[in-house]
Design a protein around this motif. Structure first.
Motif, short mmCIF file in Angstrom:
data_model
loop_
_atom_site.label_atom_id
_atom_site.label_comp_id
_atom_site.label_asym_id
_atom_site.label_seq_id
_atom_site.Cartn_x
_atom_site.Cartn_y
_atom_site.Cartn_z
N PHE A 28 0.83 -1.22 0.00
CA PHE A 28 0.00 0.00 0.00
C PHE A 28 0.86 1.26 0.00
O PHE A 28 0.49 2.26 -0.61
N GLU A 29 1.99 1.23 0.67
CA GLU A 29 2.82 2.44 0.77
C GLU A 29 3.80 2.56 -0.38
O GLU A 29 4.12 3.66 -0.81
N ARG A 30 4.30 1.41 -0.86
CA ARG A 30 5.32 1.44 -1.91
C ARG A 30 4.98 0.41 -3.00
O ARG A 30 5.69 -0.59 -3.17
N PRO A 31 3.88 0.66 -3.73
CA PRO A 31 3.49 -0.32 -4.77
C PRO A 31 4.58 -0.43 -5.83
O PRO A 31 5.18 0.57 -6.20
N GLY A 32 4.80 -1.65 -6.30
CA GLY A 32 5.87 -1.87 -7.27
C GLY A 32 5.35 -2.05 -8.68
O GLY A 32 6.13 -2.25 -9.62
N HIS A 33 4.03 -2.03 -8.87
CA HIS A 33 3.45 -2.27 -10.19
C HIS A 33 2.46 -1.13 -10.50
O HIS A 33 1.65 -0.76 -9.64
N PRO A 34 2.51 -0.59 -11.73
CA PRO A 34 1.59 0.50 -12.07
C PRO A 34 0.12 0.14 -11.90
O PRO A 34 -0.71 1.01 -11.60
N TYR A 35 -0.23 -1.12 -12.08
CA TYR A 35 -1.62 -1.52 -11.90
C TYR A 35 -2.02 -1.38 -10.43
O TYR A 35 -3.09 -0.87 -10.10
N THR A 36 -1.13 -1.82 -9.52
CA THR A 36 -1.41 -1.66 -8.08
C THR A 36 -1.54 -0.18 -7.77
O THR A 36 -2.46 0.24 -7.04
N GLU A 37 -0.63 0.63 -8.30
CA GLU A 37 -0.67 2.07 -8.02
C GLU A 37 -2.02 2.66 -8.45
O GLU A 37 -2.63 3.45 -7.72
#
Ligand SMILES: Nc1ncnc2c1ncn2[C@@H]1O[C@H](COP(=O)(O)OP(=O)(O)OP(=O)(O)O)[C@@H](O)[C@H]1O
Ligand code: SF4
Ligand SMILES: [Mg+2]
Length: 367
Positions: free
Chosen positions: A260-269
């Motif tokens: 939640f704080e540091r998403p690593g995938h643009p879809y998650t973001e």
């Protein structure tokens, strides 16, 4: 290629404890054959593509993603409610793919599902005592008084009273019906519960009560939960780890706070940008990332990275080469070239990358 390997550095992940995980699903694949007209044969729809999921006893893994991403299909395949084409599913170390007849029946008691609509598991013409007791009749050899006592214990465990046992499902509120469905699901002390949108239809205060109850039951019986939901705030609250699905694949997974704080995938973001924040000032200043278009046709997915047709960061390499899972700082993995190409995030947050293309105004993520 699986994306949840033991070799992946995932210090905060929690799965794979001393006694081994409760659920260990590897390289799970499910394909539906769709009919295309009378004479045009069948088209394969790969609803789950090489998914790996591990959940420890007492742990909750949240599974999120847009409608049609394959969450329910993965959950149902794990419970052997539909047949995976390939893959291994271990419950407490026991391989359950390939089990049939009595062996499968014996293992079924270890894993149960709770759906959004409790009417799908509660027969409307059956008294609640019968519904809750039915799994005991199938799997246990109890006397009438033992059965009555066990059913009484179960209804009290879900914070209803023994007086409710002589009622019918229509005589309950939505939240109470979901409690009854839960009592039925835990009747045989399962090791794994798959909760598929189990609280999604409830109003917020009822939802909170049912979530508290789920947490209490999990602590008491050390169950593993696969918690499938659209509401990311609820998922953040209840899950220790989260996996994000896109077109049948895990795009990213990791410990909840890291993801939640540091998403690593643009879809998650993009999914996270639609979650309301408690602080109104932060909420106002935050940009909502709107993805162009709908989820692509799963029978004809994009080449390379399957998210490239909607990704604000898309690079040339994304259209050709499928990204491998990349280990994230703080745990988990993300399948995205941004970690090795372009800004070379190296497992850092995608929020630290400059977004090269403006997001399409007025188009919803559909999540
Ligand atoms: N029985 C079926 N026959 C054919 N296709 C199916 C079947 N069940 C699901 N699908 C397809 O498989 C894909 C994944 O569906 P699934 O229901 O698992 O998605 P989901 O993530 O649970 O979506 P939702 O959030 O809407 O519940 C979708 O494209 C869906 O149309
Ligand atoms: S691989 Fe490319 S298209 Fe896919 S999510 Fe990463 S940046 Fe976007
Ligand atoms: Mg579903």
């Amino acid at each position: 290629m699986s994306d949840w390997t033991h070799s992946t550095p995932d210090p905060g992940a929690g799965a794979g404890g001393a006694g081994g995980p409760t659920l260990d699903a590897r390289d799970l694949r499910v394909t539906f054959q769709l009919k295309r007209g009378m004479f045009r044969g069948r088209v394969p729809l790969h609803a789950v593509r090489s998914v790996d999921l591990e959940i420890d006893a007492g742990e909750t893994l949240g599974l999120v993603g847009e409608s049609g991403s394959g969450k329910s299909t993965a959950g149902r395949a794990i419970l052997r409610l539909l047949e995976p084409d390939e893959g291994s599913i271990r419950i407490d170390g026991q391989e359950i793919t390939g089990l049939k007849g009595n062996e499968l029946r014996r293992v079924r008691r270890k894993m149960q599902m709770v759906f959004q609509d409790p009417y799908s598991s509660l027969d409307p013409s059956m008294m609640i005592a019968e519904s809750i007791g039915e799994p005991l009749d199938v799997h246990e050899d109890l006397t009438a008084s033992q059965r009555r006592e066990r059913v009484g214990e179960l209804i009290e465990l879900v914070k209803l009273s023994r007086g409710h046992l002589s009622r019918y499902p229509y005589e309950f509120s939505g939240g109470q019906r979901q409690r009854v469905a839960l009592a039925r699901a835990i009747a045989l002390n399962p090791r794994l519960l798959v909760l598929d949108e189990a609280v999604s239809a409830l109003d917020v205060s009822t939802q909170n009560q049912v979530i508290n109850l789920l947490e209490e039951i999990q602590q008491e019986f050390d169950m593993a939960y696969l918690f499938i939901a659209h509401d990311l705030s609820v998922v953040r609250h209840i899950s220790q780890r989260v996996a994000v699905m896109y077109l049948g694949q895990i795009a990213e997974h990791g410990p909840t706070e890291r993801l939640f704080e540091r998403p690593g995938h643009p879809y998650t973001e993009a999914l996270l940008s639609a979650v309301p924040l408690p602080d109104p000032d932060v909420q106002r200043s935050r940009e909502r990332i709107v993805l162009p278009g709908d989820i692509p046709d799963p029978t004809n997915p994009p080449t390379g990275c399957m998210f490239h047709t909607r990704c604000p960061y898309v690079m040339d390499v994304c259209k050709e080469v499928e990204p491998e899972p990349y280990p994230m700082q703080g745990g988990g993995v993300a399948r995205c070239h941004l970690h090795t190409d372009g800004p070379k995030l190296g497992g850092g947050s995608v929020r630290d990358a400059e977004r090269p293309t403006p997001s399409g105004a007025g188009i919803s993520t559909g999540f």
